[in-house]
Design a protein around this motif. Sequence first.
Motif, PDB file in Angstrom:
ATOM      1  N   SER A   1       0.760  -1.392   0.318  1.00 38.14           N
ATOM      2  CA  SER A   1      -0.085  -0.163   0.038  1.00 38.14           C
ATOM      3  C   SER A   1       0.414   1.463   0.078  1.00 38.14           C
ATOM      4  CB  SER A   1      -0.686   0.283   0.952  1.00 38.14           C
ATOM      5  OG  SER A   1      -1.306   1.172   1.648  1.00 38.14           O
ATOM      6  N   GLU A   2       0.740   2.391  -0.938  1.00 38.58           N
ATOM      7  CA  GLU A   2       2.067   3.170  -0.766  1.00 38.58           C
ATOM      8  C   GLU A   2       0.993   3.888  -0.415  1.00 38.58           C
ATOM      9  OE1 GLU A   2       2.033   5.520  -4.669  1.00 38.58           O
ATOM     10  OE2 GLU A   2       1.678   3.409  -6.281  1.00 38.58           O
ATOM     11  N   ARG A   3       0.022   4.202   0.273  1.00 44.02           N
ATOM     12  CA  ARG A   3      -0.603   4.815   1.622  1.00 44.02           C
ATOM     13  C   ARG A   3       0.049   4.753   2.967  1.00 44.02           C
ATOM     14  NH1 ARG A   3      -6.736   4.321   2.179  1.00 44.02           N
ATOM     15  NH2 ARG A   3      -6.465   3.008   3.628  1.00 44.02           N
ATOM     16  N   ALA A   4       0.187   3.275   2.802  1.00 40.29           N
ATOM     17  CA  ALA A   4       0.726   3.135   4.182  1.00 40.29           C
ATOM     18  C   ALA A   4       2.110   3.517   4.617  1.00 40.29           C
ATOM     19  CB  ALA A   4       0.129   1.300   4.043  1.00 40.29           C
ATOM     20  N   GLU A   5       2.915   3.147   3.172  1.00 42.39           N
ATOM     21  CA  GLU A   5       4.522   3.502   3.006  1.00 42.39           C
ATOM     22  C   GLU A   5       4.633   4.629   3.477  1.00 42.39           C
ATOM     23  OE1 GLU A   5       7.953   3.210   0.378  1.00 42.39           O
ATOM     24  OE2 GLU A   5       5.866   1.011   0.308  1.00 42.39           O
ATOM     25  N   LYS A   6       3.553   5.898   2.609  1.00 44.45           N
ATOM     26  CA  LYS A   6       3.827   6.976   2.942  1.00 44.45           C
ATOM     27  C   LYS A   6       3.828   7.544   4.362  1.00 44.45           C
ATOM     28  CE  LYS A   6       1.768  11.821   2.082  1.00 44.45           C
ATOM     29  NZ  LYS A   6       2.907  12.797   2.655  1.00 44.45           N
ATOM     30  N   ALA A   7       2.500   6.956   5.851  1.00 48.04           N
ATOM     31  CA  ALA A   7       2.331   6.965   6.599  1.00 48.04           C
ATOM     32  C   ALA A   7       3.611   6.730   7.434  1.00 48.04           C
ATOM     33  CB  ALA A   7       0.969   5.965   6.939  1.00 48.04           C
ATOM     34  N   ILE A   8       4.191   5.331   7.463  1.00 50.04           N
ATOM     35  CA  ILE A   8       5.316   5.138   7.594  1.00 50.04           C
ATOM     36  C   ILE A   8       6.682   6.170   7.559  1.00 50.04           C
ATOM     37  CG2 ILE A   8       7.144   3.694   8.058  1.00 50.04           C
ATOM     38  CD1 ILE A   8       4.592   1.200   7.166  1.00 50.04           C
ATOM     39  N   VAL A   9       7.145   6.324   6.462  1.00 52.59           N
ATOM     40  CA  VAL A   9       7.605   7.453   6.210  1.00 52.59           C
ATOM     41  C   VAL A   9       7.426   8.640   6.722  1.00 52.59           C
ATOM     42  CG1 VAL A   9       9.021   9.189   4.999  1.00 52.59           C
ATOM     43  CG2 VAL A   9       8.572   6.585   4.082  1.00 52.59           C
ATOM     44  N   ASP A  10       6.973   9.115   6.932  1.00 52.31           N
ATOM     45  CA  ASP A  10       6.264  10.003   7.282  1.00 52.31           C
ATOM     46  C   ASP A  10       6.503  10.476   8.902  1.00 52.31           C
ATOM     47  OD1 ASP A  10       5.417  11.714   5.307  1.00 52.31           O
ATOM     48  OD2 ASP A  10       3.017  11.720   5.519  1.00 52.31           O
ATOM     49  N   ALA A  11       5.935   9.515   9.250  1.00 55.43           N
ATOM     50  CA  ALA A  11       5.270   9.787  10.785  1.00 55.43           C
ATOM     51  C   ALA A  11       6.931   9.381  11.751  1.00 55.43           C
ATOM     52  CB  ALA A  11       4.865   7.702  11.625  1.00 55.43           C
TER      53      ALA A  11
ATOM     54  N   ILE B   1      15.395   4.627   8.900  1.00 55.83           N
ATOM     55  CA  ILE B   1      15.276   5.655   8.894  1.00 55.83           C
ATOM     56  C   ILE B   1      16.211   6.493   8.157  1.00 55.83           C
ATOM     57  CG2 ILE B   1      16.828   7.512  10.363  1.00 55.83           C
ATOM     58  CD1 ILE B   1      16.601   5.324  12.495  1.00 55.83           C
ATOM     59  N   VAL B   2      16.863   5.366   7.751  1.00 59.32           N
ATOM     60  CA  VAL B   2      17.981   5.983   6.284  1.00 59.32           C
ATOM     61  C   VAL B   2      16.862   6.159   5.196  1.00 59.32           C
ATOM     62  CG1 VAL B   2      19.343   5.216   4.449  1.00 59.32           C
ATOM     63  CG2 VAL B   2      20.158   4.988   7.101  1.00 59.32           C
ATOM     64  N   GLY B   3      15.796   4.997   4.805  1.00 57.37           N
ATOM     65  CA  GLY B   3      15.251   4.810   3.952  1.00 57.37           C
ATOM     66  C   GLY B   3      14.282   6.197   4.004  1.00 57.37           C
ATOM     67  N   ALA B   4      13.587   6.483   4.531  1.00 55.41           N
ATOM     68  CA  ALA B   4      12.488   7.222   5.600  1.00 55.41           C
ATOM     69  C   ALA B   4      13.275   9.079   4.735  1.00 55.41           C
ATOM     70  CB  ALA B   4      11.848   7.779   6.284  1.00 55.41           C
ATOM     71  N   LEU B   5      14.712   9.115   5.075  1.00 58.01           N
ATOM     72  CA  LEU B   5      15.849  10.168   4.285  1.00 58.01           C
ATOM     73  C   LEU B   5      15.692  10.753   3.191  1.00 58.01           C
ATOM     74  CD1 LEU B   5      17.443   9.960   7.949  1.00 58.01           C
ATOM     75  CD2 LEU B   5      16.247  11.536   7.462  1.00 58.01           C
ATOM     76  N   ALA B   6      16.131   9.431   2.463  1.00 65.76           N
ATOM     77  CA  ALA B   6      16.158   9.228   1.097  1.00 65.76           C
ATOM     78  C   ALA B   6      15.380   9.559   0.200  1.00 65.76           C
ATOM     79  CB  ALA B   6      16.651   7.759   0.780  1.00 65.76           C
TER      80      ALA B   6
ATOM     81  N   ALA C   1       6.758   2.830  17.684  1.00 65.74           N
ATOM     82  CA  ALA C   1       6.005   4.378  17.747  1.00 65.74           C
ATOM     83  C   ALA C   1       5.616   4.857  16.460  1.00 65.74           C
ATOM     84  CB  ALA C   1       7.789   5.057  18.549  1.00 65.74           C
ATOM     85  N   VAL C   2       6.797   4.386  15.209  1.00 67.02           N
ATOM     86  CA  VAL C   2       6.130   4.626  14.059  1.00 67.02           C
ATOM     87  C   VAL C   2       5.117   4.091  13.924  1.00 67.02           C
ATOM     88  CG1 VAL C   2       6.962   3.797  11.542  1.00 67.02           C
ATOM     89  CG2 VAL C   2       8.562   4.856  13.206  1.00 67.02           C
ATOM     90  N   ALA C   3       4.496   2.378  14.249  1.00 66.43           N
ATOM     91  CA  ALA C   3       3.679   1.915  13.600  1.00 66.43           C
ATOM     92  C   ALA C   3       2.998   2.822  14.523  1.00 66.43           C
ATOM     93  CB  ALA C   3       3.637   0.489  14.307  1.00 66.43           C
ATOM     94  N   THR C   4       2.665   2.621  15.498  1.00 67.04           N
ATOM     95  CA  THR C   4       1.873   3.859  16.254  1.00 67.04           C
ATOM     96  C   THR C   4       0.657   5.109  15.430  1.00 67.04           C
ATOM     97  OG1 THR C   4       2.630   2.451  18.695  1.00 67.04           O
ATOM     98  CG2 THR C   4       1.046   4.598  19.101  1.00 67.04           C
ATOM     99  N   ARG C   5       2.352   5.480  14.939  1.00 68.48           N
ATOM    100  CA  ARG C   5       1.886   6.806  14.838  1.00 68.48           C
ATOM    101  C   ARG C   5       0.973   6.614  13.304  1.00 68.48           C
ATOM    102  NH1 ARG C   5       5.628  12.184  15.617  1.00 68.48           N
ATOM    103  NH2 ARG C   5       5.243  11.517  17.410  1.00 68.48           N
TER     104      ARG C   5
ATOM    105  N   GLY D   1      -0.268   4.350  12.042  1.00 69.41           N
ATOM    106  CA  GLY D   1      -2.140   3.350  12.165  1.00 69.41           C
ATOM    107  C   GLY D   1      -1.830   2.154  11.604  1.00 69.41           C
ATOM    108  N   VAL D   2      -0.251   1.353  11.191  1.00 69.90           N
ATOM    109  CA  VAL D   2      -0.221   0.703  10.967  1.00 69.90           C
ATOM    110  C   VAL D   2       0.597  -0.609  11.673  1.00 69.90           C
ATOM    111  CG1 VAL D   2      -0.136   1.736   8.361  1.00 69.90           C
ATOM    112  CG2 VAL D   2       2.215   0.963   9.850  1.00 69.90           C
ATOM    113  N   GLY D   3       0.124  -2.225  11.675  1.00 68.26           N
ATOM    114  CA  GLY D   3       1.185  -3.266  12.231  1.00 68.26           C
ATOM    115  C   GLY D   3       2.495  -2.717  12.047  1.00 68.26           C
TER     116      GLY D   3
END
Length: 194
Positions: A15-25, A66-71, A43-47, A49-51
């Motif tokens: 899910s692109e939406r879940a991936e974006k939510a994870i990166v944003d969190a 962290i590296v993936g989100a920063l990239a 903490a990321v999962a909670t923020r 809204g994913v498992g």
Amino acid sequence: MTDSMTTRPPGRPRSERAEKAIVDATLELLAEETGVAGVSIEAVATRAGVGKTTIYRRWPNKEALIVGALATAKAPVPPPVGASAREDLLMVARALAAGRRGPHGRCFHSLLGSAEKYPELFARYRQDVIEPRREMMRAALRLGIERGELRPDLDLDVTLAMLIGAFGMPASQEALPPDYPERVVDALLRGIAL
């Protein structure tokens, strides 16, 4: 017979939406006062809204997350197009200026401040995010040298430090003037052009 190009891998599609939510969190947590220490899969999962399993399907651990989100948050450095050294360096400078906007500036300073405590994380960030961007910048400089626009004895790493430093020095929250990339490149070219 099924065409292998249209067959998707087994399992649930990402899910692109879940991936974006994870990166944003992840970026939000990293930008907060606790920085790297405040980022955990839980903490990321909670923020987001994913498992936790949704995160682990994409990233094997906190450091990779962290590296993936920063990239993802970094503005890409475009490859040099070769019109002129000035145009190629302006594209680089504009990408550096764009990278200061949004959460990445705060996140980078958080990561930099944690480099001593998390050396493997910072090394991976340098390898996976910073070094590929720096190589694009080196390519722009090499092209300028090849075209005879830049000094043949140019120290690429020192030149990169000057260029990158011009965008890292002003306070991360400070807005840059719209013409700042042009001013930086023109000042740099006065020292490195033939």
